[in-house]
Design a protein around this motif. Structure first.
Motif, mmCIF file in Angstrom:
data_model
loop_
_atom_site.group_PDB
_atom_site.id
_atom_site.type_symbol
_atom_site.label_atom_id
_atom_site.label_comp_id
_atom_site.label_asym_id
_atom_site.label_seq_id
_atom_site.Cartn_x
_atom_site.Cartn_y
_atom_site.Cartn_z
ATOM 1 N N GLY A 52 -6.301 -6.647 -6.499
ATOM 2 C CA GLY A 52 -6.358 -7.442 -5.275
ATOM 3 C C GLY A 52 -5.863 -6.733 -4.042
ATOM 4 O O GLY A 52 -5.790 -7.338 -2.973
ATOM 5 N N ARG A 53 -5.527 -5.450 -4.172
ATOM 6 C CA ARG A 53 -5.050 -4.658 -3.045
ATOM 7 C C ARG A 53 -5.899 -3.404 -2.917
ATOM 8 O O ARG A 53 -6.284 -2.800 -3.923
ATOM 9 C CB ARG A 53 -3.590 -4.251 -3.240
ATOM 10 C CG ARG A 53 -2.648 -5.418 -3.451
ATOM 11 C CD ARG A 53 -1.249 -4.921 -3.759
ATOM 12 N NE ARG A 53 -0.332 -6.009 -4.027
ATOM 13 C CZ ARG A 53 0.945 -5.850 -4.334
ATOM 14 N NH1 ARG A 53 1.455 -4.632 -4.410
ATOM 15 N NH2 ARG A 53 1.717 -6.887 -4.571
ATOM 16 N N VAL A 54 -6.151 -2.989 -1.704
ATOM 17 C CA VAL A 54 -6.911 -1.763 -1.473
ATOM 18 C C VAL A 54 -5.935 -0.624 -1.245
ATOM 19 O O VAL A 54 -5.172 -0.618 -0.285
ATOM 20 C CB VAL A 54 -7.848 -1.899 -0.253
ATOM 21 C CG1 VAL A 54 -8.582 -0.590 0.005
ATOM 22 C CG2 VAL A 54 -8.844 -3.026 -0.481
ATOM 23 N N GLY A 55 -5.948 0.337 -2.140
ATOM 24 C CA GLY A 55 -5.149 1.534 -1.950
ATOM 25 C C GLY A 55 -3.899 1.595 -2.800
ATOM 26 O O GLY A 55 -3.340 0.580 -3.204
ATOM 27 N N PHE A 56 -3.471 2.798 -3.079
ATOM 28 C CA PHE A 56 -2.241 3.077 -3.809
ATOM 29 C C PHE A 56 -2.209 2.342 -5.147
ATOM 30 O O PHE A 56 -1.238 1.685 -5.479
ATOM 31 C CB PHE A 56 -1.007 2.736 -2.961
ATOM 32 C CG PHE A 56 -0.873 3.655 -1.788
ATOM 33 C CD1 PHE A 56 -0.195 4.849 -1.909
ATOM 34 C CD2 PHE A 56 -1.459 3.336 -0.586
ATOM 35 C CE1 PHE A 56 -0.103 5.711 -0.836
ATOM 36 C CE2 PHE A 56 -1.362 4.196 0.490
ATOM 37 C CZ PHE A 56 -0.690 5.392 0.365
ATOM 38 N N ALA A 57 -3.320 2.477 -5.883
ATOM 39 C CA ALA A 57 -3.416 1.809 -7.178
ATOM 40 C C ALA A 57 -2.287 2.275 -8.095
ATOM 41 O O ALA A 57 -2.186 3.441 -8.435
ATOM 42 C CB ALA A 57 -4.767 2.113 -7.824
#
Length: 272
Positions: free
Chosen positions: A96-101
């Protein structure tokens, strides 16, 4: 050989004044056009993301089944940096977040943020925005990895780009007051130029101060520290940099309209 008469000199001065005035007016028209285009494009991004979510039940870049739709890029999930726009992509982690998986609490690992580039690639792959993008960094493990028009879209402002980020904690450092809770846990579109010392590779000034203020006022409240449009200097302030805003470690703050240079980058809240 006779000299100029007072009337002739007056006419020359009037002509010079008209030319100077037209140049200034032209610059103002360019600024207005830039602001309007940025407002329009951010609105288009918001529509594109919402349409993507409806179609794929996922956020672009974070899409965990993206490879099934567009094919797999090489060496997923860590495709090497390159300059080749393409459709093959890599899956996101679906959190649910874009980036820094997997690195939402650690800025030290700059190799884990490919989702912020696949965000634009997958929106383009789906046909919801123009352009074609690489889905990868510009330079391997470097801090100058965004390249306007290659892995992120260009903006109307000078040599600048749109980036996407998720603010998972306050960036404010140096012993100042923390940012309001409303900043945390939100995605932002960043309007800035590529840089070499920002931990997110973007944050270098892209807008004249008065242009940033007017864009903020048209989209939001004209306040760089509150609302839907905020100064990147407030979110991640360089030490001692009050060129864009009057205060970086204390709220409230205002745009520093005494400066006539390009010193501002903006963060515009996304609606996902």
């Amino acid at each position: 050989m006779r000299g100029f008469t007072l009337i002739e000199l007056s006419i020359v001065l009037v002509i010079i004044g008209l030319i100077a005035g037209s140049i200034l007016a032209g610059r103002d028209l360019i600024r207005i056009a830039e602001i309007r285009r940025i407002i329009r494009e951010v609105g288009e991004f918001k529509v594109a993301v919402n349409t993507f979510k409806v179609k794929y039940n996922a956020i672009p870049g974070d899409f965990s089944n993206a490879e099934e739709v567009w094919g797999s890029d090489v060496s997923c999930p860590d495709t090497p940096a390159n300059f080749v726009p393409k459709q093959p992509t890599c899956n996101g982690n679906g959190n649910g977040r874009v980036g820094f998986a997997g690195y939402e609490t650690d800025l030290s690992d700059i190799t884990a943020y490919d989702e912020i580039f696949r965000f634009w690639q997958q929106l383009s792959n789906a046909g919801f925005i123009g352009g074609s993008y690489t889905g990868t960094e510009r330079v391997e493990d470097a801090l100058d990895s965004i390249l306007p028009g290659i892995n992120v879209p260009k903006t109307a402002a000078f040599n600048s780009a749109y980036s996407i980020m998720f603010l998972y904690k306050t960036f404010l450092t140096g012993g100042g007051s923390p940012l309001p809770d409303g900043f945390i846990g939100r995605h932002y579109y960043i309007v800035s130029r590529p840089g070499t010392s920002s931990p997110y590779n973007f944050g270098y000034p892209a807008l004249l101060n008065d242009a940033a203020y007017n864009l903020d006022k048209k989209m939001d409240d004209g306040n760089p520290a509150e609302g839907q449009v905020v100064s990147y200097n407030i979110m991640y302030p360089p030490t001692g940099d009050t060129d864009c805003v009057t205060q970086i470690y204390a709220l409230p703050s205002q745009y520093n309209l005494t400066k006539s240079d390009v010193t501002c980058s903006l963060a515009i809240a996304a609606d996902f």
